[in-house]
Design an enzyme around this catalytic site. Structure first.
Site, PDB file in Angstrom:
ATOM      1  N   HIS A  54      52.034  16.355  97.806  1.00  0.00           N
ATOM      2  CA  HIS A  54      51.776  16.981  99.206  1.00  0.00           C
ATOM      3  C   HIS A  54      51.081  18.228  98.766  1.00  0.00           C
ATOM      4  O   HIS A  54      52.113  18.699  97.678  1.00  0.00           O
ATOM      5  CB  HIS A  54      53.351  16.558 100.178  1.00  0.00           C
TER       6      HIS A  54
ATOM      7  N   HIS B  21      46.900  25.169 105.459  1.00  0.00           N
ATOM      8  CA  HIS B  21      47.449  23.916 107.105  1.00  0.00           C
ATOM      9  C   HIS B  21      47.644  25.119 108.325  1.00  0.00           C
ATOM     10  O   HIS B  21      47.899  24.190 109.482  1.00  0.00           O
ATOM     11  CB  HIS B  21      49.272  24.366 106.621  1.00  0.00           C
TER      12      HIS B  21
END
Length: 260
Positions: free
Chosen positions: A14, A56
């Site tokens: 991740h 992000h």
């Protein structure tokens, strides 16, 4: 719904290396790679001059300290920012990487990449389009790069995936969901998506049976409990996205029963 075979690794790191390094940086990907991980999930968005970069959030505040939107920042200005110090002094000076830099690493090291398209609000179509164009161009050299695999596009934004598909239909697509209350089956069909990427808490044997009937791979995020990860694999989840790089051995060749 028809799919193509994709031999993605079982384990996906991740944001590059979970919590072990600053997210969405080359340092994270390199660290994950050094620990045996061969597929990385990262977030991709656009700068003000439409250059795809890893980030992000819509703003730069959390990971660089600059209180400004990525979409309002040029790629040249972005290169001056420190995206590592927030994590630890060890990574001070680590830059925000471009998609081109990530492509070079993946192509050189025969690694898989899951590009989660994270458009700034209102920019879904242009983000999907520009990310697809850049990805298509960057991975066009894969035939001479030891057969490095094509990326996987994923997004919570169907418009971004549709826009990416219009440019690069050969690149596999996955719909991200965090609720089952939407008509995800219709969305998958409209997008011609090969993958459903679910919040792992939504996944049940019944849901996986449904995805098998649709001939769709199911991936799970973000699973940090190894026991839960093994349960999901036993049920039939194709791959697991995790932060737990220090608890899971990605080179473990033990096959869950559903793969035997």
């Amino acid at each position: 719904m028809m799919t193509h075979k994709h031999n993605w690794p079982r384990w996906i790191a991740h944001r590059g290396a979970g919590h072990l390094a600053p997210e969405n940086t080359l340092a994270a990907i390199r660290l994950g790679y050094s620990k045996g991980w061969r597929m990385f999930e990262v977030d991709i968005t656009l700068t003000s001059d439409h250059q795809p970069v890893l980030m992000h959030d819509e703003t730069l505040r959390r990971t660089t300290g600059l209180d400004q939107h990525v979409a309002d920042t040029s790629s040249s200005d972005l290169r001056t920012l420190d995206a590592g110090r927030w994590h630890s002094p060890l990574y001070a000076g680590e830059p925000v990487p471009s998609l081109a830099q990530v492509a070079r690493f993946c192509l050189a090291n025969t690694s898989w990449i899951n590009l989660e398209i994270k458009p700034t609000t209102g920019l879904a179509e242009v983000t999907g389009r520009e990310v697809a164009r850049a990805t298509q161009a960057l991975w066009s050299t894969r035939a001479t790069s030891r057969c490095a695999p094509m990326p996987l596009f994923t997004s919570f934004e169907p418009a971004a995936l549709a826009s990416a598909c219009a440019i690069a239909p050969e690149i596999p697509r996955g719909l991200l969901i965090d609720t089952l209350e939407t008509d995800w089956v219709t969305t998958l069909r409209v997008l011609g998506a090969q993958v459903l990427v679910c919040d792992h808490t939504l996944i049940t044997p019944e849901l996986l049976q449904h995805t098998r009937e649709l001939s769709v791979h199911c991936l799970a995020y973000t699973v940090n409990d190894p026991k839960r990860a093994q349960q999901l694999l036993e049920w039939g989840v194709r791959s697991i996205i995790t932060d737990a790089l220090d608890e899971i051995d990605p080179t473990d060749s033990t096959q869950p029963s559903w793969l035997n």
